[in-house]
Scaffold this active site. Structure first.
Site, PDB file in Angstrom:
ATOM      1  N   CYS A 266      -9.561  -7.311   1.074  1.00 17.60           N
ATOM      2  CA  CYS A 266      -9.876  -5.921   1.381  1.00 17.60           C
ATOM      3  C   CYS A 266     -11.345  -5.620   1.146  1.00 17.60           C
ATOM      4  CB  CYS A 266      -9.027  -5.005   0.528  1.00 17.60           C
ATOM      5  SG  CYS A 266      -7.417  -5.694   0.197  1.00 17.60           S
TER       6      CYS A 266
ATOM      7  N   THR B 200       0.833  -1.204   0.000  1.00 19.30           N
ATOM      8  CA  THR B 200       0.000   0.000   0.000  1.00 19.30           C
ATOM      9  C   THR B 200       0.867   1.254   0.000  1.00 19.30           C
ATOM     10  OG1 THR B 200      -1.744  -1.195   1.166  1.00 19.30           O
ATOM     11  CG2 THR B 200      -1.826   1.216   1.257  1.00 19.30           C
TER      12      THR B 200
HETATM   13  C1  LIG Z   1      -1.912  -7.160  -0.930  1.00 15.32           C
HETATM   14  C2  LIG Z   1      -1.834  -6.222  -2.048  1.00 15.32           C
HETATM   15  C3  LIG Z   1      -1.490  -4.878  -1.862  1.00 15.32           C
HETATM   16  C4  LIG Z   1      -1.274  -4.290  -0.495  1.00 15.32           C
HETATM   17  O1  LIG Z   1      -0.106  -4.745   0.106  1.00 15.32           O
HETATM   18  P1  LIG Z   1       0.082  -4.553   1.695  1.00 15.32           P
HETATM   19  O2  LIG Z   1       1.495  -4.911   1.938  1.00 15.32           O
HETATM   20  O3  LIG Z   1      -0.867  -5.485   2.342  1.00 15.32           O
HETATM   21  O4  LIG Z   1      -0.200  -3.121   1.995  1.00 15.32           O
HETATM   22  C5  LIG Z   1      -1.371  -4.069  -2.962  1.00 15.32           C
HETATM   23  N1  LIG Z   1      -1.585  -4.542  -4.208  1.00 15.32           N
HETATM   24  C6  LIG Z   1      -1.905  -5.829  -4.442  1.00 15.32           C
HETATM   25  C7  LIG Z   1      -2.097  -6.310  -5.843  1.00 15.32           C
HETATM   26  C8  LIG Z   1      -2.057  -6.713  -3.376  1.00 15.32           C
HETATM   27  O5  LIG Z   1      -2.394  -7.984  -3.603  1.00 15.32           O
END
Ligand SMILES: *Cc1c(COP(=O)(O)O)cnc(C)c1O
Length: 379
Positions: free
Chosen positions: A323, A70
C-alpha cells in the site's frame, strides 16, 4: 518469475479455484431467494461460517462476511466508536497499524474522537505497559493488529486482551496477516472483534470476514437487505465466500507443514543475506515473527532502486508494504521502531510461502548480493 511478496497477496490455491467454479457456473442463484435452487448457495455460505467460527472458537452467528480486510477494519472501528459514544470517545491504538486502521482512526479524529497511539519498542512490538497507561474511563476501544504486515512481528495480543477485559473496553485486532497462518482462539485472547482477508491465505481477493462477539454493542454497517443478520446488506459474494472457506480449511489443515517449510527457507535466506552482505540488518524480533517474513535493510542502498532492479530480474518483492510502495516515503512502521530514515530507505520486505523452492531463494540471494554491491560501488 520468483514471487516473494506473499504478505501483499498469496496465489489463489488450486483447490480454491476448483471449488469456486460451480458457484460461478451452475449454482448462480441469489442465496437469499426462496426456491430450492437457492438453498445450495445458502448452505455453502453457512458451511463456511461454521468452519471459520470453529477455527476461532466462536459461534457461527458471530462471523460476518465482508469484502476484505479494509472493510472489516472500517466496520469494527467505526461501529464500536459510534455504538459507545455515550460512554466515551477515546480510542487506543498503535503507531504500526495498517492504513485501513490508521485512516479509519484519522476519520474518527476529524469528527471529534480522540485517539492515543501506544509506543512501539525497537523490536517492533507494541508496548503493553504504555497501553495500560493510556487507558482512561472514557476509553471505549483498543485496536491493535495481531501481526505486522511489514515486519511480521507478532504482537502481545493476549496481554492486551487481558487489559481490555479488565477495564471493560472493546478489543479489536486486525488479524489479516495471522489468520490462516497461526492458530487463533478468540476466547483465550479476549478478542471481541477480529478482521481477516481471504487473499492473504490463498483465497480470492475481495472477500473477508469480521468476527463480532455477541457481547459487542453494534448496529448495521451497510444498510440494505437482511443479509448477514441485518448488519451488512447486499447480495452475498457466494463464490468468493466459498473460496475463502476452502482456503481457510486448507490453510488450517496444512498450518504446521506449510509453516515449518516456509520458516526453514526463511531462516536459511535471512542467515545468508546477513552473513554475505555487509551493513545489513533485519528489522523486528526474530522469535515473535510470522514464519514467512524477512524485513531487511541494506545501508547505503536505496530500497526502491533495489526493488526495481530485482523486478527487472523477475523477482517480486516490496518495500514497506504494497500500500505504501507508491509513496516512496520511509515506512511509518520502521519509523515507529526508531529506525533512522537513512537506514529505513534501504529496506525491502521479502515474504515467502510454502510454494517457494530453495533454488528460487538461492537465485534471489545471488541477485540481491550483486545489485547491492553494484549500487554501493556507484554511490
Ligand atoms: C492486506 C491487509 C489489510 C487489507 O486487506 P484487504 O483485504 O486487502 O482490504 C488490512 N490489514 C493488514 C494487516 C493487511 O496486511
Amino acid at each position: 518469475m520468483i514471487y516473494l511478496d506473499n504478505a501483499a497477496t498469496k496465489a489463489t490455491l488450486d483447490i480454491v479455484k476448483q471449488k469456486m467454479k460451480p458457484f460461478l457456473n451452475e449454482y448462480y442463484a441469489n442465496p437469499s431467494s426462496n426456491y430450492r435452487f437457492a438453498k445450495k448457495c445458502r448452505e455453502a455460505i453457512e458451511k463456511v461460517r461454521n468452519d471459520i467460527a470453529g477455527m476461532l472458537n466462536v459461534m457461527p452467528e458471530e462471523i460476518y462476511f465482508t469484502s476484505g480486510g479494509t472493510e472489516s477494519d472500517n466496520w469494527a472501528i467505526k461501529n464500536t466508536a459510534f455504538a459507545n459514544k455515550e460512554k466515551g470517545k477515546h480510542i487506543i491504538s498503535s503507531r504500526i497499524e495498517h492504513h485501513a486502521v490508521l485512516n479509519s482512526l484519522k476519520y474518527l479524529e476529524s469528527i471529534g474522537y480522540e485517539v492515543s497511539y501506544a509506543r512501539v519498542m525497537e523490536n517492533g512490538m507494541v508496548d503493553v505497559n504504555h497501553i495500560k497507561k493510556l487507558i482512561r474511563t472514557d476509553t471505549t476501544l483498543i485496536t491493535c493488529m495481531m501481526s505486522n504486515n511489514e515486519t511480521g512481528v507478532i504482537q502481545p495480543i493476549k496481554e492486551i486482551g487481558r487489559l481490555a477485559k479488565k477495564s471493560n473496553i472493546t478489543f479489536h485486532t486486525d488479524a489479516v496477516q495471522s489468520f490462516g497462518h497461526n492458530q487463533i482462539d478468540c476466547k483465550e485472547l479476549n478478542v471481541d472483534l477480529l478482521s481477516a482477508s481471504a487473499h492473504k491465505f490463498g483465497g480470492p481477493k475481495g472477500v473477508g470476514f469480521l468476527y463480532i462477539s455477541d457481547k459487542c454493542n453494534t448496529f448495521p454497517y451497510i444498510h440494505g437487505g437482511s443479509q448477514e443478520r441485518n448488519m451488512r446488506g447486499g447480495t452475498s459474494n457466494v463464490a468468493g465466500i466459498v473460496g475463502m472457506g476452502v482456503a481457510a480449511v486448507t490453510a488450517n489443515e496444512n498450518m504446521e507443514a506449510w509453516g515449518s517449510k516456509t520458516r526453514s527457507l526463511r531462516d536459511y535466506m535471512a542467515y545468508r543475506l546477513l552473513k554475505e552482505i555487509p551493513y545489513s540488518r533485519i528489522n523486528g524480533d526474530m522469535n515473535y515473527r510470522l514464519d514467512n517474513n524477512i524485513n531487511i535493510s541494506f545501508q547505503y542502498v536505496n530500497g526502491f532502486t533495489l526493488l526495481e532492479l530485482l523486478d527487472a530480474k523477475g523477482i517480486c518483492a516490496s518495500g514497506a508494504s504494497a500500500c505504501n510502495s507508491m509513496q516512496k516515503e520511509p515506512s511509518h512502521v520502521l519509523r515507529a521502531m526508531g529506525l533512522p530514515d537513512e537506514i529505513a530507505v534501504g529496506t525491502i520486505r521479502l515474504t515467502l510461502s510454502e510454494s517457494n523452492t530453495k533454488e528460487e531463494i538461492d537465485e534471489t540471494i545471488k541477485e540481491i548480493k550483486n545489485i547491492v554491491s553494484n549500487l554501493r560501488e556507484i554511490q
